[in-house]
Design an enzyme around this catalytic site. Sequence first.
Site, PDB file in Angstrom:
ATOM      1  N   GLU A  10       0.827  -1.212   0.000  1.00 55.72           N
ATOM      2  CA  GLU A  10       0.000   0.000   0.000  1.00 55.72           C
ATOM      3  C   GLU A  10       0.861   1.262   0.000  1.00 55.72           C
ATOM      4  OE1 GLU A  10      -3.051  -0.051  -0.562  1.00 55.72           O
ATOM      5  OE2 GLU A  10      -3.860  -1.964   0.129  1.00 55.72           O
ATOM      6  N   ARG A  41       0.783   3.817  -3.263  1.00 58.47           N
ATOM      7  CA  ARG A  41       0.160   5.124  -3.012  1.00 58.47           C
ATOM      8  C   ARG A  41       1.210   6.209  -2.776  1.00 58.47           C
ATOM      9  NH1 ARG A  41      -5.540   3.774   0.014  1.00 58.47           N
ATOM     10  NH2 ARG A  41      -5.524   1.565  -0.399  1.00 58.47           N
ATOM     11  N   ASP A  71      -5.355  -9.885  -8.086  1.00 57.75           N
ATOM     12  CA  ASP A  71      -5.678  -8.998  -9.216  1.00 57.75           C
ATOM     13  C   ASP A  71      -4.481  -8.318  -9.882  1.00 57.75           C
ATOM     14  OD1 ASP A  71      -5.315  -7.507  -6.891  1.00 57.75           O
ATOM     15  OD2 ASP A  71      -7.186  -6.388  -7.040  1.00 57.75           O
ATOM     16  N   GLU A 120     -12.114   0.847 -10.141  1.00 61.75           N
ATOM     17  CA  GLU A 120     -11.780  -0.082 -11.239  1.00 61.75           C
ATOM     18  C   GLU A 120     -12.668   0.080 -12.468  1.00 61.75           C
ATOM     19  OE1 GLU A 120     -12.019  -1.008  -8.029  1.00 61.75           O
ATOM     20  OE2 GLU A 120      -9.881  -1.266  -7.628  1.00 61.75           O
TER      21      GLU A 120
END
Length: 645
Positions: free
Chosen positions: A276, A280, A409, A544
């Site tokens: 993360e 980010r 994913d 998404e």
Amino acid sequence: MHPPSHRDYVSVSLSGQETGSYNNSKQWRRQSCWRKWKQLSRLQRSVILLILILVFIFGMASYPTITEHLRSLTDGVPDTGSDHVLKPLIPHVLPEPVKQGHPALPEQLSQRKLSNKRGPPVLQNRLQKKGNASDAIVDETPVDGEKERKEEGVISWRGAMIDTEQGTEGTKDQEKVDSPSNLDAKFSKESGAIRLEAVREAFRHAWKGYKDFSWGHDELRPISKSYSEWFGLGLTLIDALDTMWILGLKDEFEEAKIWVATELTFSKNVDVNLFESTIRILGGLLSTYHLTGDTLFLDKAKDIGSRLMPAFNTPSKIPYSDVNIGKGTAHPPRWTSDSTVAEVTSIQLEFRELSHLTQDPQYETAVAEVMNQVHKLDGKLDGLVPMFINTNNGQFTHQGIYTLGARADSYYEYLLKQWIQGGKKETQLLEDYLQAIEGVKKNLLQKSSPNGLTFVGELSHGQFSPKMDHLVCFLPGTLALGAHNGLPADHMDLAKQLMETCYQMYVHMETGLSPEIVHFNLHQGSTRDIEVKLADRHNLLRPEAVESLFYLYRFTKDNKYQDWGWEILQNFNKYTKVSSGGYTSINNVRDPEYPSPRDKMESFFLGETLKYLYLLFSDDPNLISLEQYVFNTEAHPLPIWPSPA
Ligand code: DMJ
């Protein structure tokens, strides 16, 4: 000491000396309490019982608020993290208080087919006149002249409000006349400008909430007008930097830049999640450096990048999930030595770019080692990977479950994107990507009944499940990007089919917003293609679907994708916008009358969702050209490396 037989007062003794010998055993305490209780008069006992009952009733009434506060304090991991962070598979839904009766808007009543009756207690729905919903309407008592405006379509929850009429309503009227589907180029252009401005307006509104109530903190809690911390690094501000730059919000960008220059420090004793913080923070700083040329952001990127490196000090060189950026130590989650496959394989774009910029190969070497190991591992199914990998032995664990959703994913996304970033030379990455897409087609692709929507399900030990996360909606965009870069044309066909499905995940819901997870019907005779389980009805403002709409529009120029994105933006404005500033995740996309705010604005709403919407509505292919940039999985554009001449 003998107590009087009757007392009209309750005395509290602090000495605890009554028996002479103090013994803190459980039994002693129990007997002593019971003796004291029996010594009380009936009146005294009744008073105490009454107080206890009142405390209990008060506790029950405030339980939802307390649990919500506790959740944000104790989680440490935002729901977003849900994607890849190791935590229970079933997303938790807040207990929802009982709803009070309130009138529904006529248009909402017509939409209410499946609305459930849960939600916060003081939610009030009032009729609202059309107007600019971005105006902060905080005061519940209307002043003269404002009465009508305030009595409309505002859902109030503990003092904050969500506008049930979209802030873009004024432009919606315009849309009815100027719809691009009229194929009128002039109107289409005008509506394009209106839509771009609507995204800027949405960003400003979100930023206002962040600035007013959570400046410098990780995430805004717009309903309670407070904030939550995850890493304590100003996550939303950093995630949003390049969005402000792209949207041309110069003033907002400048004030954020001052904060980065003067307040942001990574010298903190804090555990951060490697994935993360890479996508980010490192990704956000690197892209902002590239867009602006300002070395402030490069210096900060180098700082955080080097502090994340201890994560790779594991027996297998598969990184741990967590790093203490102050102490320089790393560790897996408390309950396992596994990392998530998507996490360890979706940090490569950023670390490779850091090596490129610093001419220091250590970053690229570390993440390339992970890709090489995963490439060779047993346990894949036709190129599809399991969800967990062990940091001690470097093997997949919990094998036999395959998904394109949470925990796997972005592995697939980064195979393709690394290949593009590196100038399409790293054939191992391309081969793994192509094989995986064949694996998807063979094992996970099905059509729903009755309308034949193409979807990507999941496989668990040979058993197919027609479950699809909203997260999977990154796939149409990735497939389209691959086809644009010369991969088989049928990837584009599949991208279009899946895009339609992701859009239907929005259209099928009463709020026009997708839930977190859907289940598709496979049986003939079903009346609905899409079902949603109670626990899956939340919407976290995820990007998404609009991300994929952006790619599909860029490559096809089919206006319907812009129109779909416009509908989604309007529904975000209608059901998630909080009048005092910010947008909130909601618990129930099936109840337009009562979507039940979750009181959290995820940083990716500014970092990704609004950015992709803006790029979708722009007709300028050079606004972040896909020939020059590749987006990381948090929508931060990084340069495609030029081929040596
Ligand atoms: C973001 O942090 C990234 O897009 C990640 O790849 C998936 N989850 C969120 C958005 O949904």
